[in-house]
Design a protein around this motif. Structure first.
Motif, PDB file in Angstrom:
ATOM      1  N   ASP A 165     -24.924  31.494 -36.653  1.00 36.17           N
ATOM      2  CA  ASP A 165     -23.857  30.930 -35.953  1.00 36.17           C
ATOM      3  C   ASP A 165     -22.633  32.016 -35.943  1.00 36.17           C
ATOM      4  OD1 ASP A 165     -24.657  28.205 -35.401  1.00 36.17           O
ATOM      5  OD2 ASP A 165     -25.283  28.228 -37.550  1.00 36.17           O
ATOM      6  N   ALA A 166     -21.606  31.941 -34.958  1.00 36.07           N
ATOM      7  CA  ALA A 166     -20.525  32.923 -34.980  1.00 36.07           C
ATOM      8  C   ALA A 166     -19.532  31.650 -35.014  1.00 36.07           C
ATOM      9  CB  ALA A 166     -20.517  33.516 -33.669  1.00 36.07           C
ATOM     10  N   PHE A 167     -18.322  32.188 -35.473  1.00 37.83           N
ATOM     11  CA  PHE A 167     -17.238  31.318 -35.791  1.00 37.83           C
ATOM     12  C   PHE A 167     -15.760  32.170 -35.833  1.00 37.83           C
ATOM     13  CE2 PHE A 167     -18.394  32.524 -40.021  1.00 37.83           C
ATOM     14  CZ  PHE A 167     -16.999  32.750 -40.566  1.00 37.83           C
ATOM     15  N   VAL A 168     -14.904  31.260 -35.342  1.00 41.05           N
ATOM     16  CA  VAL A 168     -13.413  32.007 -35.403  1.00 41.05           C
ATOM     17  C   VAL A 168     -12.545  30.925 -35.562  1.00 41.05           C
ATOM     18  CG1 VAL A 168     -13.216  31.873 -32.827  1.00 41.05           C
ATOM     19  CG2 VAL A 168     -11.766  33.500 -34.189  1.00 41.05           C
ATOM     20  N   SER A 169     -11.503  31.046 -36.442  1.00 38.43           N
ATOM     21  CA  SER A 169     -10.678  30.190 -37.094  1.00 38.43           C
ATOM     22  C   SER A 169      -9.177  30.678 -36.863  1.00 38.43           C
ATOM     23  CB  SER A 169     -10.746  29.665 -38.221  1.00 38.43           C
ATOM     24  OG  SER A 169     -10.609  30.235 -39.327  1.00 38.43           O
ATOM     25  N   TYR A 170      -8.123  29.951 -36.363  1.00 38.83           N
ATOM     26  CA  TYR A 170      -6.787  30.386 -36.185  1.00 38.83           C
ATOM     27  C   TYR A 170      -6.151  29.275 -36.850  1.00 38.83           C
ATOM     28  CZ  TYR A 170      -2.206  31.087 -34.407  1.00 38.83           C
ATOM     29  OH  TYR A 170      -0.768  31.288 -34.303  1.00 38.83           O
ATOM     30  N   GLY A 171      -5.124  29.708 -37.774  1.00 40.97           N
ATOM     31  CA  GLY A 171      -4.031  28.681 -38.466  1.00 40.97           C
ATOM     32  C   GLY A 171      -3.216  29.350 -39.167  1.00 40.97           C
ATOM     33  N   SER A 172      -2.309  28.590 -39.816  1.00 40.98           N
ATOM     34  CA  SER A 172      -1.313  29.226 -40.716  1.00 40.98           C
ATOM     35  C   SER A 172      -1.141  28.474 -41.999  1.00 40.98           C
ATOM     36  CB  SER A 172       0.034  29.152 -40.016  1.00 40.98           C
ATOM     37  OG  SER A 172       0.466  27.759 -39.773  1.00 40.98           O
ATOM     38  N   ASP A 173      -0.526  29.315 -43.153  1.00 42.12           N
ATOM     39  CA  ASP A 173      -0.341  28.390 -44.442  1.00 42.12           C
ATOM     40  C   ASP A 173       1.126  28.369 -44.685  1.00 42.12           C
ATOM     41  OD1 ASP A 173      -3.288  28.486 -45.798  1.00 42.12           O
ATOM     42  OD2 ASP A 173      -3.296  30.110 -44.555  1.00 42.12           O
ATOM     43  N   SER A 174       1.558  27.310 -45.310  1.00 40.09           N
ATOM     44  CA  SER A 174       3.039  27.131 -45.337  1.00 40.09           C
ATOM     45  C   SER A 174       3.041  25.931 -46.303  1.00 40.09           C
ATOM     46  CB  SER A 174       3.816  26.817 -44.132  1.00 40.09           C
ATOM     47  OG  SER A 174       3.400  25.717 -43.556  1.00 40.09           O
ATOM     48  N   LYS A 175       4.296  26.124 -47.272  1.00 39.13           N
ATOM     49  CA  LYS A 175       4.678  25.211 -48.204  1.00 39.13           C
ATOM     50  C   LYS A 175       5.139  23.608 -47.397  1.00 39.13           C
ATOM     51  CE  LYS A 175       9.530  26.778 -48.781  1.00 39.13           C
ATOM     52  NZ  LYS A 175      10.220  27.196 -49.944  1.00 39.13           N
ATOM     53  N   ASP A 176       5.266  23.681 -46.275  1.00 34.84           N
ATOM     54  CA  ASP A 176       5.448  22.443 -45.683  1.00 34.84           C
ATOM     55  C   ASP A 176       5.049  22.830 -44.078  1.00 34.84           C
ATOM     56  OD1 ASP A 176       7.357  24.237 -44.092  1.00 34.84           O
ATOM     57  OD2 ASP A 176       9.019  23.948 -45.400  1.00 34.84           O
ATOM     58  N   LEU A 177       5.244  21.628 -43.321  1.00 39.14           N
ATOM     59  CA  LEU A 177       4.674  21.631 -42.137  1.00 39.14           C
ATOM     60  C   LEU A 177       5.401  22.614 -40.926  1.00 39.14           C
ATOM     61  CD1 LEU A 177       3.363  17.987 -41.798  1.00 39.14           C
ATOM     62  CD2 LEU A 177       1.983  19.879 -42.094  1.00 39.14           C
ATOM     63  N   ALA A 178       6.064  23.106 -41.211  1.00 37.50           N
ATOM     64  CA  ALA A 178       7.052  23.987 -40.317  1.00 37.50           C
ATOM     65  C   ALA A 178       5.976  25.216 -40.006  1.00 37.50           C
ATOM     66  CB  ALA A 178       8.180  24.549 -41.012  1.00 37.50           C
ATOM     67  N   TYR A 179       5.904  25.297 -38.441  1.00 36.13           N
ATOM     68  CA  TYR A 179       4.921  26.527 -38.137  1.00 36.13           C
ATOM     69  C   TYR A 179       5.655  27.931 -37.963  1.00 36.13           C
ATOM     70  CZ  TYR A 179       1.887  29.456 -35.073  1.00 36.13           C
ATOM     71  OH  TYR A 179       1.444  30.238 -34.345  1.00 36.13           O
ATOM     72  N   SER A 180       5.241  28.986 -38.327  1.00 33.30           N
ATOM     73  CA  SER A 180       5.984  30.149 -37.993  1.00 33.30           C
ATOM     74  C   SER A 180       4.672  31.269 -37.754  1.00 33.30           C
ATOM     75  CB  SER A 180       6.608  30.751 -39.230  1.00 33.30           C
ATOM     76  OG  SER A 180       7.116  31.857 -39.122  1.00 33.30           O
TER      77      SER A 180
END
Length: 445
Positions: free
Chosen positions: A298-313
């Protein structure tokens, strides 16, 4: 077969009758119109269509394995574990070497929204075999619906001819009542004149009572036949569906040889086709079970972000991609048992197909013999009717001349009625046998 157990037409209805309705109402329907009504209204066909739609949905489910799978998720973590907290701080791009106590980071919160896409590169052919089995399932459901349709048309034909036979037999019973009533009236006049014995009058009264009793039974039977027909047509008990008794029903032709009929049945009988498709489905399922021994990739790719709150940057986003290959080393014998289960299902499907063929051959032979027998009986009954009619005519003349007893008249009357009943039964038995032969050869497919 699921579809082979529903509708058993009581052929005894062919032997009993009911008065023909004389009141105005819907125009009488032909056999073809009755068939069209059944195909449009019978709920069993709706059930079979739902099964076809279900099989198509299962095919769509199998095809879904050939598309990438995309998921969105949101996770939250809180930890004061130094290693985990340190990793979360790095992922949030907040690492600072000044004023940080890496051994005592305190509680750290981490929110991670992400989108993950995965694609199956190889599963040992299980997706392909599953798709093949699902396609065969759709074809099987379609053949099963055709088999149900054939059974329905055969039952409608038998019920329709049963009611026609009842109508004709009713006409005979009414004629018998009228004849006995006429003879009884004349005998009473002669008795009053002293030329006929009291026993002759009593014998005719007994004969009249028997004829009227038969008519009462016939009236109930025709209602039962009509109710059975309306059930097959998907009509309610209160709905009216008169049949056309005026159209002549000619005898069918002599059937072809058994080998020719069997060749037709083996080439197009829907029940046999469905059984063969189920064998093919079972073969695909065996291959699916065996494919579990092969590795999976299986091939996979994931995109995300980590933060101390829900604010996206965008400064904190990240992408992960990879390929994973795995193979089962030991599954607690589950794979082997699944293979055995699939192999047993294949054996059962093969035996079911063989049983279906034997049953079709037996139905075909039985229908052929019934048709030949009915045609022969119809020919003999026709001669018997002519003889019985002539005999009754002569007895009537002799009765009026006073040279025969009333007993002889009753015997001739009963013989005439029996001859007509045998002729009616033989003719409609032949028509019903022709319908059974059509079903056995898949003619209505």
């Amino acid at each position: 077969m699921r579809h082979k157990h529903f509708w058993q037409i009581p052929f005894a209805l062919m032997l009993v009758v009911n008065p023909v309705r004389a009141d105005s109402g819907p125009s009488p329907h032909t056999l073809e119109q009755a068939m069209d009504t059944a195909l449009a209204n019978n709920p069993e066909l709706g059930i079979m269509q739902a099964r076809i739609d279900q099989a198509n949905a299962q095919l769509g489910e199998a095809l879904a394995n050939f598309y990438p799978q995309i998921k969105a998720s949101l996770s939250y973590l809180h930890s004061d574990n130094p290693a985990q907290a340190f990793a979360m701080i790095i992922a949030q791009r907040r690492l600072s070497f000044t004023g940080s106590d890496f051994n005592h980071p305190g509680g750290v919160d981490n929110y991670r929204p992400q989108v993950t896409a995965s694609y199956s590169l190889f599963r040992g052919g299980r997706d392909y075999y599953g798709k093949q089995a699902a396609e065969l399932g759709v074809e099987t459901s379609e053949y099963e619906k055709s088999a149900t349709r054939n059974q329905l048309l055969n039952n409608v034909t038998a019920a329709y001819y049963g009611e026609l036979a009842a109508m004709e037999a009713h006409a005979i019973s009414r004629r018998s009542i009228e004849a006995v009533q006429s003879e009884l009236a004349q005998s009473k006049i002669r008795f009053d004149a002293g030329t006929v014995l009291k026993s002759d009058v009593l014998s005719l009264e007994v004969q009249l009572a028997e004829a009227r009793d038969a008519e009462i039974q016939a009236a109930n039977a025709i209602e039962m036949a009509q109710s059975m027909l309306k059930t097959l047509l998907g009509l309610g008990a209160g709905e009216s569906f008169p049949i056309d008794s005026a159209r002549p029903t000619a005898l069918p032709d002599t059937p072809a040889s058994f080998d020719d009929l069997l060749g037709q049945a083996l080439a197009r009988h829907p029940e046999l086709m469905a059984a063969e498709k189920r064998v093919a489905m079972a073969e695909q399922k065996v291959k699916m079970a065996q494919a579990a021994h092969l590795p999976r990739a299986d091939a996979f790719v994931s995109y995300g972000s980590d933060s101390k709150d829900l604010a996206y940057s965008a400064n904190r986003d990240n992408v992960t991609a990879g390929v994973m290959v795995e193979v089962d080393i030991f599954s607690g014998f589950a794979t082997q048992e699944n293979i055995k289960k699939a192999e047993h299902e294949l054996t059962a499907a093969l035996e079911s197909a063989r049983q279906t063929r034997l049953r079709i051959e037996n139905q075909l032979k039985s229908a052929q013999l019934k048709l030949q027998d009915a045609l022969s009986r119809a020919e003999v009954a026709g001669i018997a009717v002519d003889s019985a009619e002539e005999a009754l005519r002569l007895v009537n003349e002799q009765r009026r001349a006073g040279v025969v007893t009333v007993t002889r008249y009753i015997e001739a009357e009963v013989a005439r009625d029996k001859a007509h009943s045998r002729q009616i039964n033989a003719r409609f038995d032949a028509l019903r046998a022709e319908a059974e032969l059509k079903q056995a050869t898949g003619f209505w497919q």
